[in-house]
Every structure is written in structure tokens, then in C-alpha cells.
Design a protein around this motif. Structure first.
Motif, mmCIF file in Angstrom:
data_model
loop_
_atom_site.group_PDB
_atom_site.id
_atom_site.type_symbol
_atom_site.label_atom_id
_atom_site.label_comp_id
_atom_site.label_asym_id
_atom_site.label_seq_id
_atom_site.Cartn_x
_atom_site.Cartn_y
_atom_site.Cartn_z
ATOM 1 N N GLU A 1 46.315 38.450 29.498
ATOM 2 C CA GLU A 1 46.778 38.790 30.956
ATOM 3 C C GLU A 1 45.969 39.902 31.274
ATOM 4 O OE1 GLU A 1 50.869 36.140 31.495
ATOM 5 O OE2 GLU A 1 50.707 38.226 31.455
ATOM 6 N N GLY A 2 46.415 41.018 30.844
ATOM 7 C CA GLY A 2 45.689 42.401 31.028
ATOM 8 C C GLY A 2 44.489 42.264 31.082
ATOM 9 N N THR A 3 43.776 41.754 29.978
ATOM 10 C CA THR A 3 42.214 41.789 30.333
ATOM 11 C C THR A 3 41.697 40.990 30.928
ATOM 12 O OG1 THR A 3 42.382 41.806 27.654
ATOM 13 C CG2 THR A 3 40.340 41.496 28.375
ATOM 14 N N ALA A 4 42.222 39.854 31.410
ATOM 15 C CA ALA A 4 41.529 38.868 32.453
ATOM 16 C C ALA A 4 41.741 39.606 33.658
ATOM 17 C CB ALA A 4 42.309 37.671 32.403
ATOM 18 N N LYS A 5 42.756 40.230 34.016
ATOM 19 C CA LYS A 5 43.087 40.916 35.315
ATOM 20 C C LYS A 5 42.126 42.342 35.634
ATOM 21 C CE LYS A 5 46.833 41.961 38.328
ATOM 22 N NZ LYS A 5 46.022 42.986 39.169
ATOM 23 N N LEU A 6 41.930 42.919 34.538
ATOM 24 C CA LEU A 6 41.086 44.104 34.453
ATOM 25 C C LEU A 6 39.703 43.867 34.786
ATOM 26 C CD1 LEU A 6 40.511 47.166 34.030
ATOM 27 C CD2 LEU A 6 40.414 46.890 31.673
ATOM 28 N N VAL A 7 39.216 42.676 34.079
ATOM 29 C CA VAL A 7 37.993 42.126 34.183
ATOM 30 C C VAL A 7 37.731 41.604 35.596
ATOM 31 C CG1 VAL A 7 36.171 40.451 33.588
ATOM 32 C CG2 VAL A 7 37.330 41.481 31.769
ATOM 33 N N ALA A 8 38.582 40.759 36.163
ATOM 34 C CA ALA A 8 38.399 40.350 37.647
ATOM 35 C C ALA A 8 38.522 41.720 38.690
ATOM 36 C CB ALA A 8 39.907 39.468 37.652
ATOM 37 N N ASP A 9 39.213 42.614 38.373
ATOM 38 C CA ASP A 9 39.350 43.724 39.230
ATOM 39 C C ASP A 9 38.149 44.661 39.196
ATOM 40 O OD1 ASP A 9 41.894 42.961 39.908
ATOM 41 O OD2 ASP A 9 42.819 44.594 38.783
ATOM 42 N N SER A 10 37.746 44.370 38.170
ATOM 43 C CA SER A 10 36.345 45.445 38.054
ATOM 44 C C SER A 10 35.169 44.641 38.518
ATOM 45 C CB SER A 10 36.010 45.536 36.472
ATOM 46 O OG SER A 10 36.633 46.113 35.867
ATOM 47 N N LEU A 11 35.200 43.324 38.337
ATOM 48 C CA LEU A 11 34.267 42.329 39.162
ATOM 49 C C LEU A 11 34.310 42.748 40.691
ATOM 50 C CD1 LEU A 11 32.085 39.952 38.793
ATOM 51 C CD2 LEU A 11 33.775 38.437 38.984
ATOM 52 N N ARG A 12 35.561 42.559 41.174
ATOM 53 C CA ARG A 12 35.854 42.661 42.554
ATOM 54 C C ARG A 12 35.252 44.352 43.199
ATOM 55 N NH1 ARG A 12 41.101 41.967 42.761
ATOM 56 N NH2 ARG A 12 40.754 39.897 42.289
ATOM 57 N N GLU A 13 35.340 45.158 42.316
ATOM 58 C CA GLU A 13 35.184 46.402 42.590
ATOM 59 C C GLU A 13 33.485 46.749 42.773
ATOM 60 O OE1 GLU A 13 36.205 49.895 40.202
ATOM 61 O OE2 GLU A 13 38.422 49.111 40.571
ATOM 62 N N PHE B 1 31.516 44.078 43.407
ATOM 63 C CA PHE B 1 31.136 43.566 44.600
ATOM 64 C C PHE B 1 31.378 44.226 45.860
ATOM 65 C CE2 PHE B 1 30.414 39.577 42.066
ATOM 66 C CZ PHE B 1 29.149 39.259 42.500
ATOM 67 N N GLN B 2 32.113 45.056 45.735
ATOM 68 C CA GLN B 2 32.691 46.025 47.094
ATOM 69 C C GLN B 2 31.904 47.355 47.308
ATOM 70 O OE1 GLN B 2 36.796 45.909 46.759
ATOM 71 N NE2 GLN B 2 37.230 43.914 47.840
ATOM 72 N N LYS B 3 31.106 47.748 46.254
ATOM 73 C CA LYS B 3 30.454 49.116 45.984
ATOM 74 C C LYS B 3 29.521 49.259 47.150
ATOM 75 C CE LYS B 3 29.811 52.545 42.750
ATOM 76 N NZ LYS B 3 30.823 52.867 42.031
ATOM 77 N N THR B 4 28.774 48.467 47.592
ATOM 78 C CA THR B 4 27.672 48.739 48.565
ATOM 79 C C THR B 4 27.651 47.553 49.670
ATOM 80 O OG1 THR B 4 25.826 47.342 47.489
ATOM 81 C CG2 THR B 4 26.195 49.862 46.767
ATOM 82 N N LEU C 1 20.875 37.962 43.906
ATOM 83 C CA LEU C 1 21.283 38.726 45.231
ATOM 84 C C LEU C 1 22.371 39.697 44.569
ATOM 85 C CD1 LEU C 1 20.273 39.710 47.941
ATOM 86 C CD2 LEU C 1 21.984 38.188 48.774
ATOM 87 N N ALA C 2 23.357 39.104 43.751
ATOM 88 C CA ALA C 2 24.528 40.054 43.201
ATOM 89 C C ALA C 2 24.152 40.692 41.908
ATOM 90 C CB ALA C 2 25.605 38.894 42.898
ATOM 91 N N MET C 3 23.003 40.464 41.491
ATOM 92 C CA MET C 3 22.581 41.226 40.243
ATOM 93 C C MET C 3 22.859 42.859 39.927
ATOM 94 S SD MET C 3 21.633 39.890 37.500
ATOM 95 C CE MET C 3 20.714 38.433 37.618
ATOM 96 N N LEU D 1 25.210 45.911 50.352
ATOM 97 C CA LEU D 1 24.197 44.868 50.104
ATOM 98 C C LEU D 1 25.093 43.974 49.299
ATOM 99 C CD1 LEU D 1 21.407 43.258 49.475
ATOM 100 C CD2 LEU D 1 21.292 44.792 47.515
ATOM 101 N N SER D 2 25.951 44.616 48.356
ATOM 102 C CA SER D 2 26.837 43.935 47.388
ATOM 103 C C SER D 2 28.004 43.144 47.911
ATOM 104 C CB SER D 2 27.394 44.796 46.357
ATOM 105 O OG SER D 2 28.338 45.532 46.819
ATOM 106 N N ARG D 3 28.348 43.505 49.215
ATOM 107 C CA ARG D 3 29.190 42.925 50.019
ATOM 108 C C ARG D 3 28.679 41.743 50.444
ATOM 109 N NH1 ARG D 3 31.351 47.974 50.691
ATOM 110 N NH2 ARG D 3 30.358 48.507 52.824
ATOM 111 N N MET D 4 27.482 41.809 50.928
ATOM 112 C CA MET D 4 26.881 40.672 51.589
ATOM 113 C C MET D 4 26.563 39.485 50.349
ATOM 114 S SD MET D 4 23.480 41.102 53.909
ATOM 115 C CE MET D 4 22.368 40.492 52.776
ATOM 116 N N ALA D 5 26.162 40.035 49.220
ATOM 117 C CA ALA D 5 25.844 39.195 47.778
ATOM 118 C C ALA D 5 27.229 38.167 47.715
ATOM 119 C CB ALA D 5 25.413 40.124 46.674
ATOM 120 N N ALA D 6 28.396 39.108 47.834
ATOM 121 C CA ALA D 6 29.702 38.283 47.128
ATOM 122 C C ALA D 6 29.847 37.531 48.442
ATOM 123 C CB ALA D 6 30.793 39.602 47.483
ATOM 124 N N LEU D 7 29.638 37.467 49.587
ATOM 125 C CA LEU D 7 29.846 36.456 50.452
ATOM 126 C C LEU D 7 28.960 35.201 50.321
ATOM 127 C CD1 LEU D 7 29.841 37.896 53.969
ATOM 128 C CD2 LEU D 7 31.754 36.757 52.964
#
Lengths: 364, 364
Positions: A252-264, A266-269, B278-280, A271-277
Motif C-alpha cells: 500500500e505504501g509503495t503504490a501510494k508513494l509511486v502514485a504521489d510521485s507521478l502526480r508531482e 505531472f505538476q512540475k511545469t 507530450l508527457a515524456m 507543459l507537464s500540467r498540459m500533458a497531464a490533461l
């Protein structure tokens, strides 16, 4: 009243109190489940005033939901031994008693695990011949049926060789009924797949497994490792409750850390926020597959009655998953099948008969 | 020759054989590490003809890499007991012996874990007072320093209360030197955070920890659970080698399943494949953070010499991470610090002196 295990009208007993999100999440979960299962009724245990208000507001529950008023609630930090002595009159106790007296086919609670197991053992008693009940949970896996079963998930921190063999018999029966597998593949969790590795009780259980497999119609595939819990080599993974609980929380902890890192990421720039959409449909598909709420529900095995433990922080969707699991198992007549399977296996193992000679494979 | 623990010229001994990808991945790893560490030299143990060819092709290794010819290799399925009796003349044995005789500050191998621990114990011997050596690994975590340390990762399947306390002392010392933490927070892995839960040896260790923490300058935070292994509550997680190994493989399996599901989700439709392009940059940022190769390297603690175990399937990047870890620890003089820390802690614990009275905190 006769115990409910037929398909005519299934009644599920639900402890509405004791979860982290309070009774409204539980009642919402009952609604989700009720909409999908029009042939099911519910006994809902907890604070009468609160529950009356909550149930009155939900149309799908009209005439299918009976409230059982209880004054007290088992809290998350109460010790099992205390609840065993003083738990009468709590919603948890009352929910389990509805199974005990045959009013309901299964009980579902998102309360304190240790207390729920203690109350269930006290009120339902162990199946004849079972040393130690176990909690079985489903995990997302690489198998075609998408889930593996693991037990024990924390009913008890110990398990000797004989316990582990009983877990295998009960877990295989559970996988047959919950996942629809004719001959589940059972693996014994160890730190290596070689026979000379691991703890003494694991080596002893390893020796006993082939006989149990023959009697109980499962395929024993030998030792498996931590990565196989989510893999496609086994359908059922057997371990003690300490290791099972650590593995569950680590995953559970691993899956959550991975998901949170993925979210981070995608929120960094911008362009990455657009890609996330643009990637949203893919990310949603991914989230659904990995959603731990879909596999919510630990089933207590080895008792005279069916009890399902939901995650303490379950929301409506997770709660509905646990209730649906209880309904599925009740419909399959799982409790009776497990009891007969365990009785046969234990009798045969104890008298040392050869594999399969008294198998009741046709009934399960 | 005097043991190498100063910063003048560090020599690392590398077992080039026994990994899943053969000596060329190992030599490539040495190249990556050599480029970043111009003050380090290497002793490379293995097949002379193969290694000569591999080293000759890599410019950065010229005059910094000495080949030690060995005829034999320890295979992945050889039993530790067999290797202890018959391992002389293998590249693994020879790599460890370079530490034993003071030629190298640390040995790195991606061979069979059990055999490497057996050979290391036989050739280097345990530090005085250490009951059971342990393997410490770094995990990606939510902490600011990005990694947590966990031990034991599988040196032994057992650990009693006293062993667990020794693991805490050694793990704290490791975290201080590898992660640069002045006062590491140490947690004891259990199935609940309440004091009344868990196995007997855990409760006993829990009682002993505060004294050890006082002597060894770490902060004992009590029991932690599986999800804390990757969390930010603790820096060092202490457990037995069975549980540690299961948790490690469960986490690896979970991370891999999640990554594979994410890849699948992005490959499902033409639109999702475009979104992936785009998300690369985001996905790459994410992959780097979660890359298990970055935290490759299990450190053997409790021996008279430093040995780092690399993952068997390590590629050049992973191998370089393990070698860089060995270099970092050698530069910090970790081996001497650990030895003095353990000696002080054990002496104080055994004579029952009060916490901190003979602490050598200033040296570490």
C-alpha cells in the motif's frame, strides 16, 4: 431461524459505526451495493437517530434496510481482550450476532480488526478442527482474473506448520468461490524458492502441502517470494499474519508513494500540467486498475459464520466493494462449502489417508 | 599493508563475475564510477582473459584498474555452506580477501547473497560482540533525504531482541554516514504501533531500545508499520531478515506492477500514445525518482571489513551506484566508526551503564 446460505433472499448485517468516516460513508456504501443487488436486504447496526436520518434520505434503501439500535461503539484503539469482556451492546457485537443467530448470511464491519476478530471468535466460534482463523485479502495481480488472494493478513502474528496448511486449504476454498478458479495454485511465502531456505515451520509446512493439495483440489506450487504476491505464478499466497500484514502495508505504501510521485512529476511545469490533461484518460484507466478500494474486504476464514472486515478508512465505493464481496460469497454458499471442505481435509490429514480418497471436490 | 580508511587513495575491490549480466556490465559500472571518482583505484577479480579485453577498451580505467585472475565463479544456486568449504579460488572469495588483507577499503559483488555473506563472515569475521551481521539497504522514501535505511534485508531469517537492538545501533551508524543524518530516527517494524501488539521478541526489543538510543545517539521512535518503510516518520527501519526480504520483494513487485500498468494505460489508444509523448519529460522525472538502480547496494554490517552486495541483475548504472556507495562509505571512514560505535554501545549495554555516559558521539 435457519442459517441463510441459499439464494432466495440474502441478508447482510452491517456495522455502521467504528469506521474513520462515520456512518454516512457506510450507508452510502450500502446504497451503492443495494442498487446493484436488488435481491439483498440489510440489517444496519448503530446509533438509531443518526441511522434513521441517513437511511430516510436514500430511496434505494426503502423497505430493504432494518436498523438495529445500539448505544455503544468499539473504538479503533480498544484492546481485543477488553472488547471481548465488555463489547455486548456495541454495533460490532450486534452485527456479528445477526450472523450467529441466523438472521444474516454475513457481517461487514470497518471497525478495529483485532476487536472484530475477537468478537467473531467469541460469538461464532471456530470451525471444528481449525486451530487458528485467518484473514484473507485480495490483491491486484498480473493474473488474468486480476486478483490474488493472500492469508493470513493479521488475525494472529504466529502460525506453525499445521496452521499454514490449514490456511492453504481455506485460502484455496476462498479463491474457488471468490475468484471462480477450479484449481487454485497455492504458494508458500518464503525468502527464496530453494527448499533449503527459510524458517523451520515453512520447511515443515512445505512437506505437508502436497497431501493437503491432493485432498483439497488445489495445486501446490512450492515456495514463492514477495514479488509473487502481485505476480502470476500463484493465485493464493500463504503466510503468517505478521508477514502478511507487513507485506500488505508495504505494498500500500509503495503504490501510494509511486502514485504521489507521478502526480508531482505531472505538476512540475506548465507543459507537464498540459500533458497531464491530455493524458487524463490513460491516467484514469491506470488509477482504476490500481484502485485499492476495488479489492477492499478481508474475509475471516475458519469460523462458524461469514465476517468481512473493511478498511477502517473506507469511503462509499470501498465499503460497497466489501459488502458486494460478502454478497458474492453468500450467494455461492461459501460458508457451507468451506466448512465441509475443511472438515474433510482435516479428517483425512489426521487419519493419514491417501490424497483424494475422500475428496468432496464435487461440492465446491 | 594498513587497512585503507583514509581519503588519500581509495581502493575498491570488485567481484566481476557471478552477476546475471556477466563481467561486461560490471566493468561498465566501474567505468561510470571511475569517471566520477578520479581518486579511486580498483582491484577487479575474475577471468583474466575476459577482463583484460574489457578493461583495455575503456580509457578511464587505464592505470587505475588491476586485474586479479581467478579461475572459478560462485554460481547463483550454490549453497552458502558449500561455498564456505570450496570457495577459495573464486572471484568472490578473492574480492573479499582483498579487504581482509588491507589492500582494499571495500568489496563489491553482485553474486549470490547467501554465499557472499558466508564468505564475508568466514574471511572477515564478525566485529567483537556482534551476534548476527545484517544487510542494510536504502529505499526511496518521502523523507527530504529521499531514502530510508532498512535492515536486516536477509542475512539471516531470525533475529532475537538483542539482535534487533544491535541492528538499530548499526543501522543508525550507517544512516549517519551514508545519508548524513546527525541523529537518525529508528523505528522497529511491527503489525501495529500499539505496545501490546506483535511478537514477543519485538516487545522485548522495544523495552531495550531507549537505552541503546541514548548510548548511540539515535532517536528511537517506537513501532512502525509496513507503510512507514517508505514514509517520513523514520530514517532507519529495523526488522528480521525474513520480514525485510519479503517487504523488499513486495515493494519491488508493487512498483513494477504499477509502472507496467501505467505503461499499458498509455499504450492503449492512439490519443493516449500521443499524450505519452507530450508527457515524456514528466514520466522521465518520475522514473528517475523511482529508479531502483539508484538505491542499489546492500551493505553488510557487523564484520571486520566493508562488503557491498549489488543486485544480481545490476546493469552498469546500478553497479556504479553500488560502487559509489562503497566509495562514499570508505571516504567517511565508516568501517572504523561503526566498529567503535558498536564496541561502545555493546560494552555500555552489557555493563548496564546509564544512557550516554560513555557515548563517543563526537567521533561519528
Amino acid at each position: 431461524m435457519e442459517p441463510q446460505t441459499d439464494t432466495t433472499r440474502i441478508v447482510i448485517s452491517v456495522d455502521a459505526m467504528g469506521g474513520d468516516r462515520g456512518p454516512s460513508a457506510v450507508v452510502d456504501g450500502i446504497v451503492e451495493s443495494a442498487e446493484k443487488n436488488p435481491d439483498v436486504s440489510f440489517l444496519v447496526h448503530g446509533n438509531e437517530a443518526e441511522l434513521k436520518k441517513l437511511v430516510a434520505r436514500r430511496k434505494p434503501l426503502a423497505a430493504r434496510c432494518e436498523i438495529r439500535a445500539t448505544e455503544r461503539v468499539v473504538t479503533m484503539d480498544e484492546k481485543p481482550s477488553y472488547v471481548m469482556r465488555n463489547g455486548a451492546g456495541t454495533s460490532m457485537w450486534s452485527a456479528v450476532d445477526s450472523v450467529r443467530n441466523g438472521e444474516a448470511a454475513a457481517a461487514v464491519s470497518c471497525g478495529n480488526t483485532g476487536a472484530l476478530m475477537a468478537v467473531s471468535m467469541l460469538r461464532l466460534r471456530k470451525l471444528p478442527g481449525v486451530n487458528r482463523p485467518a484473514i484473507a485479502s485480495a490483491w491486484p495481480s498480473r493474473n488474468a482474473h486480476e486478483f490474488n488472494v493472500m492469508l493470513d493478513m493479521g488475525a494472529d502474528v504466529r502460525a506453525d506448520a499445521e496452521d499454514l496448511v490449514q490456511f492453504a486449504v481455506m485460502g484455496a476454498s476462498y479463491a474457488r468461490n471468490a475468484l471462480g478458479l477450479a484449481e487454485p495454485r497455492v504458494g508458500l511465502l518464503n525468502v527464496g524458492t530453494e527448499e533449503n531456505k527459510g524458517r523451520a515451520e515453512l520447511k515443515a509446512a512445505h512437506e505437508l502441502m502436497p497431501t493437503a493439495a491432493g485432498i483439497s483440489n488445489f495445486a501446490y506450487i512450492g515456495f514463492v517470494e514477495g514479488n509473487d504476491i502481485l505476480g502470476d505464478r500463484a493465485d493464493v499466497i500463504v503466510t503468517d499474519g505478521f508477514t502478511g500484514n507487513v507485506a500488505l502495508k508495504t505494498a500500500e505504501g509503495t503504490a501510494k508513494l509511486v502514485a504521489d510521485s507521478l502526480r508531482e512529476a505531472f505538476q512540475k511545469t506548465p507543459l507537464s500540467r498540459m500533458a497531464a490533461l491530455l493524458a487524463m484518460p490513460s491516467l484514469k484507466r491506470f488509477s482504476r486498475r490500481m484502485d485499492p478500494r476495488r479489492s477492499n474486504g478481508g474475509v475471516f476464514l475458519g469460523l462458524n459464520g461469514l465476517v468481512v472486515k473493511s478498511h477502517g478508512s473506507a469511503d462509499a465505493t470501498a465499503m460497497a466493494a466489501a459488502i458486494n464481496l460478502a454478497i458474492r460469497l453468500a450467494r455461492a454458499g461459501f460458508q457451507d462449502r468451506l466448512a465441509s471442505r475443511v472438515a474433510t481435509a482435516l479428517a483425512t490429514l489426521q487419519t493419514g489417508e491417501t490424497a483424494g480418497s475422500t475428496s468432496s471436490g464435487a461440492t465446491e
